[in-house]
Design a protein around this motif. Structure first.
Motif, PDB file in Angstrom:
ATOM      1  N   TRP A  23      36.602  37.066  38.108  1.00 18.16           N
ATOM      2  CA  TRP A  23      37.599  36.379  37.284  1.00 18.16           C
ATOM      3  C   TRP A  23      37.428  34.864  37.262  1.00 18.16           C
ATOM      4  O   TRP A  23      38.175  34.171  36.568  1.00 18.16           O
ATOM      5  CB  TRP A  23      39.020  36.731  37.730  1.00 18.16           C
ATOM      6  CG  TRP A  23      39.248  36.901  39.199  1.00 18.16           C
ATOM      7  CD1 TRP A  23      39.289  38.072  39.893  1.00 18.16           C
ATOM      8  CD2 TRP A  23      39.497  35.865  40.170  1.00 18.16           C
ATOM      9  NE1 TRP A  23      39.544  37.839  41.230  1.00 18.16           N
ATOM     10  CE2 TRP A  23      39.677  36.495  41.421  1.00 18.16           C
ATOM     11  CE3 TRP A  23      39.587  34.480  40.110  1.00 18.16           C
ATOM     12  CZ2 TRP A  23      39.938  35.789  42.590  1.00 18.16           C
ATOM     13  CZ3 TRP A  23      39.845  33.770  41.273  1.00 18.16           C
ATOM     14  CH2 TRP A  23      40.017  34.423  42.489  1.00 18.16           C
ATOM     15  N   TYR A  62      44.205  29.492  38.804  1.00 18.21           N
ATOM     16  CA  TYR A  62      43.961  30.873  39.209  1.00 18.21           C
ATOM     17  C   TYR A  62      45.095  31.364  40.094  1.00 18.21           C
ATOM     18  O   TYR A  62      45.696  30.589  40.844  1.00 18.21           O
ATOM     19  CB  TYR A  62      42.638  31.000  39.980  1.00 18.21           C
ATOM     20  CG  TYR A  62      41.437  30.663  39.142  1.00 18.21           C
ATOM     21  CD1 TYR A  62      40.822  31.621  38.352  1.00 18.21           C
ATOM     22  CD2 TYR A  62      40.928  29.364  39.119  1.00 18.21           C
ATOM     23  CE1 TYR A  62      39.733  31.305  37.561  1.00 18.21           C
ATOM     24  CE2 TYR A  62      39.841  29.039  38.333  1.00 18.21           C
ATOM     25  CZ  TYR A  62      39.246  30.014  37.555  1.00 18.21           C
ATOM     26  OH  TYR A  62      38.171  29.696  36.764  1.00 18.21           O
ATOM     27  N   SER A 138      38.203  40.763  34.706  1.00 15.25           N
ATOM     28  CA  SER A 138      38.684  39.386  34.659  1.00 15.25           C
ATOM     29  C   SER A 138      40.130  39.283  35.122  1.00 15.25           C
ATOM     30  O   SER A 138      40.619  38.195  35.421  1.00 15.25           O
ATOM     31  CB  SER A 138      38.544  38.821  33.245  1.00 15.25           C
ATOM     32  OG  SER A 138      39.201  39.649  32.317  1.00 15.25           O
ATOM     33  N   ASN A 139      40.842  40.413  35.182  1.00 19.17           N
ATOM     34  CA  ASN A 139      42.165  40.483  35.789  1.00 19.17           C
ATOM     35  C   ASN A 139      42.124  41.568  36.865  1.00 19.17           C
ATOM     36  O   ASN A 139      41.134  42.282  37.001  1.00 19.17           O
ATOM     37  CB  ASN A 139      43.232  40.801  34.739  1.00 19.17           C
ATOM     38  CG  ASN A 139      43.376  39.685  33.716  1.00 19.17           C
ATOM     39  OD1 ASN A 139      43.584  38.528  34.073  1.00 19.17           O
ATOM     40  ND2 ASN A 139      43.258  40.020  32.440  1.00 19.17           N
ATOM     41  N   LYS A 151      49.107  44.555  36.032  1.00 16.37           N
ATOM     42  CA  LYS A 151      47.929  43.729  35.777  1.00 16.37           C
ATOM     43  C   LYS A 151      48.262  42.291  36.166  1.00 16.37           C
ATOM     44  O   LYS A 151      49.191  41.690  35.626  1.00 16.37           O
ATOM     45  CB  LYS A 151      47.523  43.775  34.302  1.00 16.37           C
ATOM     46  CG  LYS A 151      46.273  42.938  33.990  1.00 16.37           C
ATOM     47  CD  LYS A 151      46.155  42.603  32.521  1.00 16.37           C
ATOM     48  CE  LYS A 151      45.912  43.823  31.677  1.00 16.37           C
ATOM     49  NZ  LYS A 151      45.700  43.455  30.249  1.00 16.37           N
ATOM     50  N   PHE A 153      47.341  38.535  35.982  1.00 20.76           N
ATOM     51  CA  PHE A 153      46.547  37.605  35.179  1.00 20.76           C
ATOM     52  C   PHE A 153      45.938  36.569  36.123  1.00 20.76           C
ATOM     53  O   PHE A 153      46.617  35.652  36.580  1.00 20.76           O
ATOM     54  CB  PHE A 153      47.416  36.911  34.126  1.00 20.76           C
ATOM     55  CG  PHE A 153      48.113  37.850  33.181  1.00 20.76           C
ATOM     56  CD1 PHE A 153      47.412  38.848  32.526  1.00 20.76           C
ATOM     57  CD2 PHE A 153      49.471  37.737  32.942  1.00 20.76           C
ATOM     58  CE1 PHE A 153      48.045  39.719  31.646  1.00 20.76           C
ATOM     59  CE2 PHE A 153      50.121  38.595  32.065  1.00 20.76           C
ATOM     60  CZ  PHE A 153      49.407  39.589  31.422  1.00 20.76           C
ATOM     61  N   ARG A 154      44.672  36.722  36.415  1.00 17.60           N
ATOM     62  CA  ARG A 154      44.023  35.849  37.393  1.00 17.60           C
ATOM     63  C   ARG A 154      43.833  34.424  36.881  1.00 17.60           C
ATOM     64  O   ARG A 154      43.654  33.502  37.665  1.00 17.60           O
ATOM     65  CB  ARG A 154      42.666  36.441  37.773  1.00 17.60           C
ATOM     66  CG  ARG A 154      42.748  37.691  38.635  1.00 17.60           C
ATOM     67  CD  ARG A 154      43.258  37.382  40.030  1.00 17.60           C
ATOM     68  NE  ARG A 154      43.069  38.498  40.949  1.00 17.60           N
ATOM     69  CZ  ARG A 154      43.252  38.420  42.259  1.00 17.60           C
ATOM     70  NH1 ARG A 154      43.640  37.277  42.793  1.00 17.60           N
ATOM     71  NH2 ARG A 154      43.073  39.474  43.029  1.00 17.60           N
ATOM     72  N   ASP A 361      45.212  45.232  26.059  1.00 16.54           N
ATOM     73  CA  ASP A 361      44.694  43.885  26.341  1.00 16.54           C
ATOM     74  C   ASP A 361      44.803  42.922  25.163  1.00 16.54           C
ATOM     75  O   ASP A 361      43.820  42.621  24.484  1.00 16.54           O
ATOM     76  CB  ASP A 361      43.233  43.964  26.801  1.00 16.54           C
ATOM     77  CG  ASP A 361      43.081  44.710  28.115  1.00 16.54           C
ATOM     78  OD1 ASP A 361      44.069  44.783  28.857  1.00 16.54           O
ATOM     79  OD2 ASP A 361      41.986  45.223  28.389  1.00 16.54           O
ATOM     80  N   GLU A 363      45.405  39.733  25.382  1.00 15.49           N
ATOM     81  CA  GLU A 363      45.293  38.355  25.887  1.00 15.49           C
ATOM     82  C   GLU A 363      44.555  37.430  24.932  1.00 15.49           C
ATOM     83  O   GLU A 363      44.721  36.226  24.972  1.00 15.49           O
ATOM     84  CB  GLU A 363      44.579  38.354  27.243  1.00 15.49           C
ATOM     85  CG  GLU A 363      45.520  38.280  28.412  1.00 15.49           C
ATOM     86  CD  GLU A 363      44.814  37.892  29.692  1.00 15.49           C
ATOM     87  OE1 GLU A 363      45.048  36.775  30.171  1.00 15.49           O
ATOM     88  OE2 GLU A 363      44.038  38.710  30.211  1.00 15.49           O
TER      89      GLU A 363
END
Length: 483
Positions: A23, A62, A138-139, A151, A153-154, A361, A363
């Motif tokens: 991520w 992050y 990525s998450n 989930k 969100f990183r 997803d 995002e």
């Protein structure tokens, strides 16, 4: 141990850990240092950190989930010494107790800095077990009782995350082709600024990956001995004659076209200012054209430094033509509306469940800012993303089979694109957001197809040069529609 996050050794080792994670988005940058903005206690020895990384051109935030303990367990991420005591650091998401404590905050909102909101109060949020699937994304996903998915969100940014925002909107409006959203989790800074850091959704049971499914459809077709005439038809031709050997592929493309149109109709059906359609204007079209010219020039510069091929030469020769062709965007008005879209739409964002699909997803493109990802767009942006994904699936199947029958590969991808587009337009034309002018529809879709293929070409140049031929062949094929 209270102030471990000020320890120089801890900060240095945390910095090294972050740069190795899937991520982490700054792999092409030189990381200078990190700063720890906040440390939120989740439970005993359990913490959620908001960290900012600093490089030459970017400062990215992050979410880091950690356990910092005096107890040595299996495989710590790293260790450090604090006041003559050795401390061991673990990933909180790999620990069931940590995950349960995080769920307790989500379900009860008992934390000053982490604000949760439950959308459906009729849902029983008691859980017994939690685990994190072993996959790099990525998450980070945490599954509770094989029923709920959180989930994290990183890579959060201040403002409303479109994945949470759009999923809440669709769930509240009972759109059936997304996972049901139950709750969200938001971080509140000391200055009162907020950013979304997690979404809670119903786990989609028994679903399979659409990318793998469509690659298999392409593989099945390419493996057959067929007698079709692999003449290429423009995706705007409305060509409907498809071979029996593609029946399964065509039926799936139709289904995806229907569901995509229904998604856009749902997103456009609101008086909410964040979702209500916005008429396409000259500013939007100028920005589209300028952005296209910018990436076109970037890619042309990169290709001039690579080993020349016939397709590269043809592309470079056509760049002035492409700029000229799309000048109509800034010289002639276009009807229709911009709406909230998926923003990063491709087969990897769709799950197949029985004979239907679920869309995931929202995002948007990860390298863009929250503000950019929340902007309303022409729905042809999503359509182009899926059409290019069909093209990639066909070539992936060919690579796996060591099949170089490019006319057959292109015929499959082209037929999928035509079927998908026809079905989309059949359903979406019932809405008010599409221009009814076919020529205007065509020029917008062409622009987004070229733009997406150029983005792919740039990515492959920097990451997978062996795959460069996929977007390049796509661009050469698209050129046939404008020459």
């Amino acid at each position: 141990m209270k102030h471990f996050y000020k320890n120089t050794s801890f900060i240095q080792k945390l910095s090294s850990y972050i740069t190795t994670q899937r991520w982490y988005r700054g792999k092409a940058e030189t990381l200078h240092n990190i700063s720890i903005d906040d440390v939120i206690e989740i439970g005993k020895e359990q913490y959620l950190l908001i960290v900012t990384t600093h490089s030459n051109s970017a400062h990215n935030k992050y979410v880091v989930t950690l356990i910092v303990s005096v107890t040595h367990k299996n495989k710590p991420l790293f260790d450090f010494c604090e006041n003559d005591q050795m401390l061991f650091v673990y990933d909180g998401c790999e620990d069931e107790e940590y995950c349960k404590n995080l769920w307790q905050i989500i379900s009860s909102s008992q934390n000053d800095e982490l604000q949760s909101f439950v959308i459906d109060n009729s849902v029983d949020l008691a859980v017994q077990k939690a685990h994190t699937p072993n996959s790099e994304q990525s998450n980070t996903n945490i599954i509770y009782d094989d029923k709920w998915l959180v989930k994290i969100f990183r890579q959060p940014q201040f403002g409303a995350n479109p994945d949470l925002e759009i999923n809440v909107f669709l769930s509240e409006n009972r759109f059936p082709h997304v996972p049901k959203t139950i709750a969200g989790l938001r971080y509140i800074s000391a200055e009162g600024k907020s950013m979304d850091i997690a979404i809670v959704q119903q786990l989609v049971d028994g679903a399979s990956d659409c990318w793998e499914y469509v690659v298999q459809l392409a593989s099945d077709y390419l493996s057959q001995s067929t007698q079709e005439n692999f003449t290429r038809h423009s995706i705007f031709s409305g060509f409907k004659k498809t071979p029996n050997t593609m029946e399964a592929s065509v039926q799936f493309a139709k289904l995806l076209g229907q569901r995509t149109a229904q998604l856009h109709l749902a997103l456009a059906n609101s008086d909410n200012a964040n979702f209500s359609p916005q008429r396409i204007d000259s500013t939007y079209l100028t920005n589209l054209y300028d952005g296209f010219c910018e990436i076109l020039s970037e890619v042309a510069d990169l290709l001039q430094k690579t080993e020349p091929t016939a397709n590269i030469a043809r592309f470079l020769e056509a760049t002035p033509l492409l700029k000229k062709h799309f000048e109509s965007l800034i010289t002639s008005p276009i009807e229709g509306y911009c709406i909230r879209c998926h923003g990063d739409y491709h087969l990897g964002q769709v799950l197949k469940i029985n004979s239907d699909v679920v869309i995931l997803d929202f995002e948007g493109e990860p390298l863009r800012t929250i503000e950019e990802r929340r902007q309303k767009q022409s729905p042809f942006k999503d359509i182009a993303g899926m059409i290019r994904s069909f093209n990639y699936a066909g070539f992936k199947a060919a690579i796996d089979l060591n099949n170089e029958n490019f006319p057959k590969i292109n015929f499959w991808g082209n037929t999928m694109a035509i079927t998908f587009l026809n079905e989309y337009l059949n359903v979406a034309n019932g809405g008010q957001f599409l221009s009814q002018n076919k020529q205007q529809q065509q020029v917008l879709l062409q622009l987004f197809l070229f733009d997406k293929a150029l983005y792919e070409l740039k990515y492959e140049l920097n990451n997978r040069p062996d795959w460069l031929h996929i977007p390049l062949c796509g661009i050469i094929s698209l050129l046939e529609d404008i020459q």
